[in-house]
Design a protein around this motif. Structure first.
Motif, PDB file in Angstrom:
ATOM      1  N   LEU A  31       0.451  -1.223  13.586  1.00  0.00           N
ATOM      2  CA  LEU A  31      -0.058  -0.577  12.590  1.00  0.00           C
ATOM      3  C   LEU A  31      -1.140  -1.479  11.941  1.00  0.00           C
ATOM      4  O   LEU A  31      -2.098  -0.999  11.481  1.00  0.00           O
ATOM      5  N   CYS A  38       2.099   7.300   2.382  1.00  0.00           N
ATOM      6  CA  CYS A  38       1.403   6.339   1.738  1.00  0.00           C
ATOM      7  C   CYS A  38       0.701   6.569   0.440  1.00  0.00           C
ATOM      8  O   CYS A  38      -0.263   7.398   0.508  1.00  0.00           O
ATOM      9  N   ARG A  74       0.840  -1.311   0.076  1.00  0.00           N
ATOM     10  CA  ARG A  74       0.063   0.096  -0.163  1.00  0.00           C
ATOM     11  C   ARG A  74       0.964   1.442  -0.179  1.00  0.00           C
ATOM     12  O   ARG A  74       0.517   2.204  -0.635  1.00  0.00           O
ATOM     13  N   VAL A  75       1.828   0.998   0.783  1.00  0.00           N
ATOM     14  CA  VAL A  75       2.643   2.601   0.909  1.00  0.00           C
ATOM     15  C   VAL A  75       3.277   2.829  -0.495  1.00  0.00           C
ATOM     16  O   VAL A  75       3.350   3.864  -1.005  1.00  0.00           O
ATOM     17  N   TYR A  85      -4.718   0.367  12.135  1.00  0.00           N
ATOM     18  CA  TYR A  85      -4.886   1.196  11.033  1.00  0.00           C
ATOM     19  C   TYR A  85      -4.833   0.239   9.832  1.00  0.00           C
ATOM     20  O   TYR A  85      -5.769   0.522   8.916  1.00  0.00           O
ATOM     21  N   TYR A 145      -1.201   4.788  -1.266  1.00  0.00           N
ATOM     22  CA  TYR A 145      -2.767   4.415  -1.107  1.00  0.00           C
ATOM     23  C   TYR A 145      -3.417   5.207  -0.301  1.00  0.00           C
ATOM     24  O   TYR A 145      -4.654   5.479  -0.716  1.00  0.00           O
ATOM     25  N   GLY A 146      -2.964   5.696   0.839  1.00  0.00           N
ATOM     26  CA  GLY A 146      -3.677   6.576   1.841  1.00  0.00           C
ATOM     27  C   GLY A 146      -4.082   7.856   1.276  1.00  0.00           C
ATOM     28  O   GLY A 146      -4.931   8.281   1.128  1.00  0.00           O
ATOM     29  N   CYS A 171      -3.597   7.704  10.380  1.00  0.00           N
ATOM     30  CA  CYS A 171      -2.492   6.588  10.316  1.00  0.00           C
ATOM     31  C   CYS A 171      -1.024   7.564  10.449  1.00  0.00           C
ATOM     32  O   CYS A 171      -0.914   8.328   9.580  1.00  0.00           O
ATOM     33  N   PRO A 173      -8.481  -0.550   5.637  1.00  0.00           N
ATOM     34  CA  PRO A 173      -7.696   0.253   6.392  1.00  0.00           C
ATOM     35  C   PRO A 173      -8.531   1.528   6.992  1.00  0.00           C
ATOM     36  O   PRO A 173      -9.456   2.086   6.196  1.00  0.00           O
TER      37      PRO A 173
HETATM   38  S1  SF4 Z   1      -2.336   5.242   5.109  1.00  0.00           S
HETATM   39 FE1  SF4 Z   1      -3.847   3.693   5.042  1.00  0.00          FE
HETATM   40  S2  SF4 Z   1      -2.966   2.124   3.554  1.00  0.00           S
HETATM   41 FE2  SF4 Z   1      -1.402   3.498   4.058  1.00  0.00          FE
HETATM   42  S3  SF4 Z   1      -0.307   2.296   5.796  1.00  0.00           S
HETATM   43 FE3  SF4 Z   1      -1.963   3.632   6.680  1.00  0.00          FE
HETATM   44  S4  SF4 Z   1      -3.657   2.581   6.805  1.00  0.00           S
HETATM   45 FE4  SF4 Z   1      -2.263   1.622   5.430  1.00  0.00          FE
END
Ligand code: SF4
Length: 225
Positions: free
Chosen positions: A199, A219, A161-162, A203, A221-222, A213, A208
């Motif tokens: 984590l 990240c 995801r990161v 989160y 994805y975030g 987070c 997620p």
């Molecule tokens: S921002 Fe979202 S996808 Fe990225 S590490 Fe944190 S919880 Fe996981």
């Protein structure tokens, strides 16, 4: 992005650790009260939660069976009954008993077995049925106190995801990413793994919770949500 290109990409392993540690603080948990508990726990937690593995460990402890000889000499049905909370208990009982017999017969004691050089220890562990890379590295890091970065499902999910990686990540490649970007430090590897577990529980679950987070700013994805 793929795994080969993240070696030089940001965030680096160290910056990921710093972001996690500054939020969660030093975790300091080691999974077990003794080296044997760590080894047995690493096998029992396969395909189940630590909570279930811990129930099985408690049963073994209560029955006075948490020692190498007791497990090596155990009756499989009785051993299976004690570790039933961990699931797949018949298979796990056979494998656990075989591992304890192997260690006793080849090395006499767990202490001597864990004293073996890390590469040889890993090779021996991987030669045993029921011990894969994650279990072997958990034993090497937490029981033998030797540097082996543990890659679990949480680690794979977070890194995918990161960095926005779609493909499945190979264990060794991912381990090289972490070990290549960190000083070879057993305490750091232990705490980093604990930070990632934290984590993953708080989160970066299957669904997620990205807001709040500690890795949010780094990240892909975030930020894409
Ligand atoms: S921002 Fe979202 S996808 Fe990225 S590490 Fe944190 S919880 Fe996981």
């Amino acid at each position: 992005m793929d795994l080969d290109t993240i070696k030089n990409a940001r965030p680096t392993p160290l910056s990921i650790y710093e972001m996690l540690e500054s939020r969660f603080g030093f975790q300091g948990w080691w999974p077990g009260r003794s080296n044997l508990e760590i080894l047995v726990g690493a096998m029992l937690t396969q395909q189940t939660s630590w909570r279930n593995a811990d129930k099985a460990l408690r049963n073994l402890r209560k029955a006075g069976s948490l020692n190498l000889n007791a497990i090596a000499n155990s009756n499989l049905r009785e051993l299976g009954a004690l570790i039933k909370p961990s699931g797949y208990y018949r298979q796990k009982a056979v494998r656990l008993k075989a591992v304890c017999n192997y260690i006793r017969d080849r090395h006499s004691t767990l202490r001597r077995f864990l004293h073996v050089d890390a590469d040889a220890l890993r090779a021996e562990l991987l030669s045993m049925r029921g011990i894969g890379e994650e279990t072997a590295d958990s034993i090497i890091l937490y029981a033998a106190d030797k540097p082996a970065f543990v890659i679990d499902a949480y680690t794979k999910r977070v890194i995918r995801r990161v960095f926005g990686i779609k493909e499945d990540l190979g264990y060794k490649q991912l381990q090289n990413y972490f070990q290549g970007g960190l000083a070879e430090n057993v305490g750091l590897y232990k705490d980093f793994h604990a930070q990632i577990v934290e984590l993953g529980k708080r989160y970066c679950m299957a669904k997620p919770v990205c807001v709040g987070c500690p890795l949010f700013k780094a990240c892909r994805y975030g930020k894409s949500r």
